[in-house]
Design a protein around this motif. Sequence first.
Motif, PDB file in Angstrom:
ATOM      1  N   GLU A  93       0.869  -1.170   0.000  1.00 30.63           N
ATOM      2  CA  GLU A  93       0.000   0.000   0.000  1.00 30.63           C
ATOM      3  C   GLU A  93       0.902   1.215   0.000  1.00 30.63           C
ATOM      4  OE1 GLU A  93      -2.685   0.026   3.278  1.00 30.63           O
ATOM      5  OE2 GLU A  93      -3.488  -1.952   2.826  1.00 30.63           O
ATOM      6  N   ALA A  94       0.592   2.178  -0.821  1.00 29.60           N
ATOM      7  CA  ALA A  94       1.399   3.390  -0.871  1.00 29.60           C
ATOM      8  C   ALA A  94       0.502   4.572  -1.198  1.00 29.60           C
ATOM      9  CB  ALA A  94       2.494   3.262  -1.922  1.00 29.60           C
ATOM     10  N   ASP A  95       0.750   5.668  -0.504  1.00 29.47           N
ATOM     11  CA  ASP A  95       0.097   6.927  -0.823  1.00 29.47           C
ATOM     12  C   ASP A  95       1.106   8.039  -0.580  1.00 29.47           C
ATOM     13  OD1 ASP A  95       0.148   7.247   1.929  1.00 29.47           O
ATOM     14  OD2 ASP A  95      -1.981   6.946   2.192  1.00 29.47           O
ATOM     15  N   ALA A  96       0.663   9.272  -0.612  1.00 26.59           N
ATOM     16  CA  ALA A  96       1.580  10.396  -0.486  1.00 26.59           C
ATOM     17  C   ALA A  96       2.188  10.494   0.911  1.00 26.59           C
ATOM     18  CB  ALA A  96       0.862  11.694  -0.831  1.00 26.59           C
ATOM     19  N   THR A  97       1.600   9.833   1.898  1.00 26.12           N
ATOM     20  CA  THR A  97       2.103   9.953   3.272  1.00 26.12           C
ATOM     21  C   THR A  97       2.980   8.792   3.713  1.00 26.12           C
ATOM     22  OG1 THR A  97       0.106   8.930   4.146  1.00 26.12           O
ATOM     23  CG2 THR A  97       0.127  11.332   3.986  1.00 26.12           C
ATOM     24  N   GLY A  98       2.944   7.668   3.012  1.00 27.37           N
ATOM     25  CA  GLY A  98       3.774   6.548   3.432  1.00 27.37           C
ATOM     26  C   GLY A  98       3.504   5.294   2.629  1.00 27.37           C
ATOM     27  N   LEU A  99       4.122   4.206   3.078  1.00 29.39           N
ATOM     28  CA  LEU A  99       3.950   2.932   2.389  1.00 29.39           C
ATOM     29  C   LEU A  99       3.910   1.811   3.408  1.00 29.39           C
ATOM     30  CD1 LEU A  99       6.868   1.114   2.143  1.00 29.39           C
ATOM     31  CD2 LEU A  99       7.472   3.193   0.961  1.00 29.39           C
ATOM     32  N   ALA A 100       3.358   0.669   2.975  1.00 33.36           N
ATOM     33  CA  ALA A 100       3.294  -0.520   3.826  1.00 33.36           C
ATOM     34  C   ALA A 100       3.462  -1.752   2.942  1.00 33.36           C
ATOM     35  CB  ALA A 100       1.957  -0.588   4.552  1.00 33.36           C
ATOM     36  N   VAL A 101       4.225  -2.705   3.445  1.00 33.57           N
ATOM     37  CA  VAL A 101       4.395  -3.999   2.798  1.00 33.57           C
ATOM     38  C   VAL A 101       4.045  -5.035   3.846  1.00 33.57           C
ATOM     39  CG1 VAL A 101       5.995  -5.600   1.684  1.00 33.57           C
ATOM     40  CG2 VAL A 101       6.254  -3.151   1.329  1.00 33.57           C
ATOM     41  N   GLY A 102       3.069  -5.888   3.565  1.00 39.15           N
ATOM     42  CA  GLY A 102       2.670  -6.876   4.567  1.00 39.15           C
ATOM     43  C   GLY A 102       1.627  -7.828   4.049  1.00 39.15           C
ATOM     44  N   PHE A 103       1.196  -8.681   4.936  1.00 43.89           N
ATOM     45  CA  PHE A 103       0.198  -9.687   4.604  1.00 43.89           C
ATOM     46  C   PHE A 103      -1.169  -9.197   5.064  1.00 43.89           C
ATOM     47  CE2 PHE A 103       4.203 -11.924   5.198  1.00 43.89           C
ATOM     48  CZ  PHE A 103       4.280 -12.618   4.019  1.00 43.89           C
ATOM     49  N   GLY A 104      -2.176  -9.486   4.278  1.00 46.57           N
ATOM     50  CA  GLY A 104      -3.523  -9.072   4.625  1.00 46.57           C
ATOM     51  C   GLY A 104      -4.475 -10.245   4.572  1.00 46.57           C
ATOM     52  N   GLY A 105      -5.635 -10.052   5.130  1.00 47.76           N
ATOM     53  CA  GLY A 105      -6.672 -11.070   5.066  1.00 47.76           C
ATOM     54  C   GLY A 105      -6.386 -12.267   5.946  1.00 47.76           C
ATOM     55  N   ARG A 106      -6.814 -13.405   5.485  1.00 51.02           N
ATOM     56  CA  ARG A 106      -6.732 -14.627   6.278  1.00 51.02           C
ATOM     57  C   ARG A 106      -5.304 -15.129   6.455  1.00 51.02           C
ATOM     58  NH1 ARG A 106     -11.251 -18.553   3.985  1.00 51.02           N
ATOM     59  NH2 ARG A 106     -10.878 -19.607   5.952  1.00 51.02           N
ATOM     60  N   VAL A 107      -4.425 -14.844   5.503  1.00 47.80           N
ATOM     61  CA  VAL A 107      -3.059 -15.338   5.606  1.00 47.80           C
ATOM     62  C   VAL A 107      -2.231 -14.546   6.615  1.00 47.80           C
ATOM     63  CG1 VAL A 107      -3.026 -16.250   3.259  1.00 47.80           C
ATOM     64  CG2 VAL A 107      -2.183 -13.962   3.692  1.00 47.80           C
ATOM     65  N   SER A 108      -2.728 -13.389   7.030  1.00 40.54           N
ATOM     66  CA  SER A 108      -1.969 -12.594   7.991  1.00 40.54           C
ATOM     67  C   SER A 108      -1.803 -13.333   9.314  1.00 40.54           C
ATOM     68  CB  SER A 108      -2.622 -11.237   8.211  1.00 40.54           C
ATOM     69  OG  SER A 108      -3.884 -11.384   8.816  1.00 40.54           O
ATOM     70  N   ARG A 109      -2.782 -14.128   9.688  1.00 46.18           N
ATOM     71  CA  ARG A 109      -2.689 -14.910  10.925  1.00 46.18           C
ATOM     72  C   ARG A 109      -1.577 -15.950  10.817  1.00 46.18           C
ATOM     73  NH1 ARG A 109      -4.842 -19.360  11.690  1.00 46.18           N
ATOM     74  NH2 ARG A 109      -4.988 -20.359  13.692  1.00 46.18           N
ATOM     75  N   LEU A 110      -1.520 -16.651   9.705  1.00 49.19           N
ATOM     76  CA  LEU A 110      -0.469 -17.635   9.469  1.00 49.19           C
ATOM     77  C   LEU A 110       0.909 -16.970   9.462  1.00 49.19           C
ATOM     78  CD1 LEU A 110       0.394 -20.540   8.536  1.00 49.19           C
ATOM     79  CD2 LEU A 110       0.171 -19.650   6.222  1.00 49.19           C
ATOM     80  N   ALA A 111       1.017 -15.834   8.794  1.00 45.96           N
ATOM     81  CA  ALA A 111       2.285 -15.113   8.738  1.00 45.96           C
ATOM     82  C   ALA A 111       2.702 -14.637  10.125  1.00 45.96           C
ATOM     83  CB  ALA A 111       2.168 -13.930   7.787  1.00 45.96           C
ATOM     84  N   ARG A 112       1.750 -14.169  10.920  1.00 44.77           N
ATOM     85  CA  ARG A 112       2.045 -13.696  12.273  1.00 44.77           C
ATOM     86  C   ARG A 112       2.564 -14.830  13.159  1.00 44.77           C
ATOM     87  NH1 ARG A 112      -2.244 -11.102  12.900  1.00 44.77           N
ATOM     88  NH2 ARG A 112      -3.491 -12.788  13.748  1.00 44.77           N
ATOM     89  N   VAL A 113       1.965 -16.015  13.035  1.00 48.29           N
ATOM     90  CA  VAL A 113       2.405 -17.174  13.816  1.00 48.29           C
ATOM     91  C   VAL A 113       3.859 -17.490  13.513  1.00 48.29           C
ATOM     92  CG1 VAL A 113       2.116 -19.675  14.056  1.00 48.29           C
ATOM     93  CG2 VAL A 113       0.129 -18.183  14.132  1.00 48.29           C
ATOM     94  N   HIS A 114       4.249 -17.472  12.253  1.00 42.73           N
ATOM     95  CA  HIS A 114       5.625 -17.784  11.880  1.00 42.73           C
ATOM     96  C   HIS A 114       6.576 -16.626  12.174  1.00 42.73           C
ATOM     97  CE1 HIS A 114       5.189 -21.749  10.093  1.00 42.73           C
ATOM     98  NE2 HIS A 114       3.994 -21.342   9.708  1.00 42.73           N
ATOM     99  N   GLN A 115       6.114 -15.394  11.980  1.00 45.80           N
ATOM    100  CA  GLN A 115       6.958 -14.218  12.217  1.00 45.80           C
ATOM    101  C   GLN A 115       7.429 -14.157  13.678  1.00 45.80           C
ATOM    102  OE1 GLN A 115       7.777 -11.759   9.911  1.00 45.80           O
ATOM    103  NE2 GLN A 115       8.785 -10.378  11.314  1.00 45.80           N
ATOM    104  N   TYR A 116       6.504 -14.416  14.601  1.00 43.76           N
ATOM    105  CA  TYR A 116       6.813 -14.258  16.025  1.00 43.76           C
ATOM    106  C   TYR A 116       7.024 -15.577  16.760  1.00 43.76           C
ATOM    107  CZ  TYR A 116       5.301  -9.555  15.005  1.00 43.76           C
ATOM    108  OH  TYR A 116       5.181  -8.317  14.449  1.00 43.76           O
ATOM    109  N   GLY A 117       6.861 -16.706  16.089  1.00 42.45           N
ATOM    110  CA  GLY A 117       7.053 -17.994  16.745  1.00 42.45           C
ATOM    111  C   GLY A 117       5.971 -18.295  17.760  1.00 42.45           C
TER     112      GLY A 117
END
Length: 161
Positions: A93-117
């Motif tokens: 996501e990007a606009d004039a104020t900043g940007l974000a790179v990440g996981f969204g939706g249902r896969v964000s939970r799976l990514a969070r589990v692996h990211q933080y153990g």
Amino acid sequence: MMDELQALERWAGGLLAQLTPTARRTAMLDVARELRRNQQARIASQRNPDQSAYEPRKARAVKGSKKLREKKGRIKRAAMFAKLRTARFLKIEADATGLAVGFGGRVSRLARVHQYGLTDRVAPHGVEYKYPARALLGFTEADRELIRDRLLLHLTRSESQ
């Protein structure tokens, strides 16, 4: 790491403020795309942001005398997170104020589990397992240099116009 990002924001903030909102959005989108490419490549190479290797998968136990990994030709040893690193799931996501790179939706939970153990169920109604931390997202020194170089490129382009 957060101090370095805040220092980068202070350095680039004043310069980026001189750009039009459209030019800032274009710059942010360009940086976000490049960051996503770097994150995808790092995940594909199975590396944490500090360049240490991901902890390998735990061997699954099966009923009987042989273990699942001992059966030749039956288990496909592919890289972890093959689908997760695609643009379909790794969003920008990007606009004039900043940007974000990440996981969204249902896969964000799976990514969070692996990211933080974290602890999660292996299968629905299955046993719980404490996953090892495998940092899917994070900044490497190359990412910091990429951000700086891309912002400088856009700033010099806007000054020449």
